[in-house]
Design an enzyme around this catalytic site. Sequence first.
Site, PDB file in Angstrom:
ATOM      1  N   LYS A   1       0.835  -1.211   0.000  1.00 30.87           N
ATOM      2  CA  LYS A   1       0.000   0.000   0.000  1.00 30.87           C
ATOM      3  C   LYS A   1       0.869   1.260   0.000  1.00 30.87           C
ATOM      4  CE  LYS A   1      -3.730  -2.479   2.236  1.00 30.87           C
ATOM      5  NZ  LYS A   1      -4.557  -2.747   3.413  1.00 30.87           N
TER       6      LYS A   1
ATOM      7  N   GLN B   1      -5.062  -1.352  10.006  1.00 31.32           N
ATOM      8  CA  GLN B   1      -4.872  -2.647   9.341  1.00 31.32           C
ATOM      9  C   GLN B   1      -5.331  -3.766  10.286  1.00 31.32           C
ATOM     10  OE1 GLN B   1      -3.692  -2.971   6.097  1.00 31.32           O
ATOM     11  NE2 GLN B   1      -3.833  -5.198   6.132  1.00 31.32           N
TER      12      GLN B   1
ATOM     13  N   ASP C   1     -11.386   2.760   4.513  1.00 29.48           N
ATOM     14  CA  ASP C   1     -11.652   1.316   4.478  1.00 29.48           C
ATOM     15  C   ASP C   1     -13.156   1.036   4.452  1.00 29.48           C
ATOM     16  OD1 ASP C   1      -9.506  -0.321   4.169  1.00 29.48           O
ATOM     17  OD2 ASP C   1      -9.115  -0.641   6.300  1.00 29.48           O
TER      18      ASP C   1
HETATM   19  N1  L37 Z   1      -7.964  -2.039   3.440  1.00 32.99           N
HETATM   20  N2  L37 Z   1      -7.337  -4.213   3.624  1.00 32.99           N
HETATM   21  C1  L37 Z   1      -7.717  -3.102   4.233  1.00 32.99           C
HETATM   22  N3  L37 Z   1      -7.854  -3.003   5.546  1.00 32.99           N
HETATM   23  C2  L37 Z   1      -7.612  -4.069   6.301  1.00 32.99           C
HETATM   24  O1  L37 Z   1      -7.774  -3.977   7.611  1.00 32.99           O
HETATM   25  N4  L37 Z   1      -6.946  -6.382   6.489  1.00 32.99           N
HETATM   26  C3  L37 Z   1      -7.199  -5.276   5.743  1.00 32.99           C
HETATM   27  C4  L37 Z   1      -7.086  -5.283   4.380  1.00 32.99           C
HETATM   28  N5  L37 Z   1      -6.690  -6.402   3.750  1.00 32.99           N
HETATM   29  C5  L37 Z   1      -5.631  -6.371   2.918  1.00 32.99           C
HETATM   30  O2  L37 Z   1      -4.843  -5.467   2.943  1.00 32.99           O
HETATM   31  N6  L37 Z   1      -5.584  -7.403   2.082  1.00 32.99           N
HETATM   32  C6  L37 Z   1      -4.708  -7.549   1.048  1.00 32.99           C
HETATM   33  C7  L37 Z   1      -4.612  -8.831   0.558  1.00 32.99           C
HETATM   34  C8  L37 Z   1      -3.757  -9.102  -0.490  1.00 32.99           C
HETATM   35  C9  L37 Z   1      -3.008  -8.094  -1.065  1.00 32.99           C
HETATM   36  C10 L37 Z   1      -3.096  -6.806  -0.586  1.00 32.99           C
HETATM   37  C11 L37 Z   1      -3.949  -6.541   0.473  1.00 32.99           C
HETATM   38  C12 L37 Z   1      -2.086  -8.362  -2.192  1.00 32.99           C
HETATM   39  O3  L37 Z   1      -1.369  -7.476  -2.641  1.00 32.99           O
HETATM   40  N7  L37 Z   1      -2.051  -9.602  -2.689  1.00 32.99           N
HETATM   41  C13 L37 Z   1      -1.189 -10.002  -3.752  1.00 32.99           C
HETATM   42  C14 L37 Z   1      -0.066 -10.886  -3.227  1.00 32.99           C
HETATM   43  C15 L37 Z   1      -0.530 -12.096  -2.447  1.00 32.99           C
HETATM   44  C16 L37 Z   1       0.592 -12.838  -1.720  1.00 32.99           C
HETATM   45  O4  L37 Z   1       1.570 -13.193  -2.402  1.00 32.99           O
HETATM   46  O5  L37 Z   1       0.461 -13.057  -0.490  1.00 32.99           O
HETATM   47  C17 L37 Z   1      -2.027 -10.714  -4.803  1.00 32.99           C
HETATM   48  O6  L37 Z   1      -1.609 -10.744  -5.955  1.00 32.99           O
HETATM   49  O7  L37 Z   1      -3.106 -11.234  -4.458  1.00 32.99           O
END
Ligand code: L37
Length: 318
Positions: free
Chosen positions: A76, A120, A145
Site C-alpha cells: 500500500k 490494518q 476502508d
Molecule cells: N484495506 N485491507 C484493508 N484493511 C484491512 O484492515 N486487512 C485489511 C485489508 N486487507 C488487505 O490489505 N488485504 C490484502 C490482501 C492481499 C493483497 C493486498 C492486500 C495483495 O497485494 N495480494 C497479492 C499478493 C498475495 C501474496 O503473495 O500473499 C495478490 O496478488 O493477491
Amino acid sequence: MLSSGPHFMRLAASGCLGSSRSIATIISGKEMSKLLRERLKKEVQKMTSEFSGFKPGLLVLQVGDRDDSNLYISTKLKAAAQIGIDAKHVRLPNTATQHEVLQSIMSVNENRSIHGLIVQLPLDSVNAIDTELIINAVSPEKDVDGLTCINAGKLSRGELNDCFLPCTPRGCMELIRHTGVTVAGSSAVVIGRSKIVGAPMHDLLLWNHATVTTCHSKTRDLPEQVSRADILVVGAGKAEMIRGEWLKEGAVVIDCGINHIPDPTKESGKRVVGDVHYASASQRAGFITPVPGGVGPMTVAMLMENTVQSTRRFLKHD
Ligand code: L37
Ligand code: NAP
C-alpha cells in the site's frame, strides 16, 4: 469501464483443444490496477499543481507485527508513493493498550493534512482490544476502508454515492464490471459474511440490482447454492474449497481468498492459492480471477481511489 486490453487473457487451451467445455477468460487485477493507479497519479499531479505542492495524505495504523499485514502495508505504501499520495505508517507495539490505540486515532482524526486513515486488521495485541470500538473511532469522513458503522450502514441502505466502499468489495465490483456481464437481474452468490469482504459485497451486488444469496459456514448445501450463480464472489479463507464442477457454465468467478499451502517444489516451501480450485474452475467459468494477481492488487488500488475521493471532498469543503 476500462476497454478490453492486456488485463483480459484467454487461458491457454493446451491439452483442451477440441473439448466442448468452455475455457475461462482470466481477469487480471494486476493489469487493471496498474491502469487505475496511472489514472490516479495524473489526478493527484493535477491537484498538486493546482494547490501548490498539496498532496493527499493517508495514514496506515498497525498494531503489532504480523507478517501478512507487513507485506500488505508495504504494498500500500509503495502504491501511494507511486501515485503521489503522502502515506505514513504508524506501528504501535503489540503491548499498546486500547486507550493508546484510541488516542492515536483521535490525533489522526484531527490532523487536517491526513485525508484517509485505515487500521490494518486483524489487530495483533497481547491486550484485550475491542476491534469494533477501534474501527468506529475512525472519523467516517476519513474512513477509507469503509468499515465504520456509518459507512457500512449507508452501504446497506443503498446510499452508494454518500459513503466509502470497502476496498476489497469495491475492487471485486470493478473486476465484475470489466467482464461486461450485466449485474442487474443476475443471480449472484457470495461465500462469506465478514465485515470486510462478504457482507459489503452482498450489499454492493444487491444495490447494483443483482439477486443475492450469501453463504456462510452453516449453509447446508454449498454446491447447490454455487450452481445457481451467474456471478460468484468467494471470501471464505478456505484453500481451494470451491470446485469447478459446482459452477454454472460461463459464470463470473471472483476469488478473494489468500491461503498459503505447502509446496515442496517452491524455495519457500509454500505457495499462495485462492478459495477456488482454479484448475477445475477455469474449465467451466466464463471469467475468473487468478490468485495471486486478481483481487489483491485491486484492493490496494481501491484504497488509493478512496483516499483520492476523500481528498476531493476535503478540498471541496475547505
Ligand atoms: N484495506 N485491507 C484493508 N484493511 C484491512 O484492515 N486487512 C485489511 C485489508 N486487507 C488487505 O490489505 N488485504 C490484502 C490482501 C492481499 C493483497 C493486498 C492486500 C495483495 O497485494 N495480494 C497479492 C499478493 C498475495 C501474496 O503473495 O500473499 C495478490 O496478488 O493477491
Ligand atoms: P473471515 O473473517 O474469516 O470470514 C470468512 C467467512 O467465510 C465467514 O463468514 C465464514 O462463515 C465463511 N466460511 C468459512 N468457512 C466456510 C465454509 N466451509 N463454507 C461457507 N462459508 C464459510 O475472513 P475474511 O476476512 O472475510 O477473508 C476471507 C478470505 O479473503 C481470506 O482468505 C482472506 O485472506 C482473504 N482476503 C483477501 C483480501 C484481498 O485483498 N484479496 C482482502 C481481505 C481478505 P461464518 O460467518 O459462519 O463463520
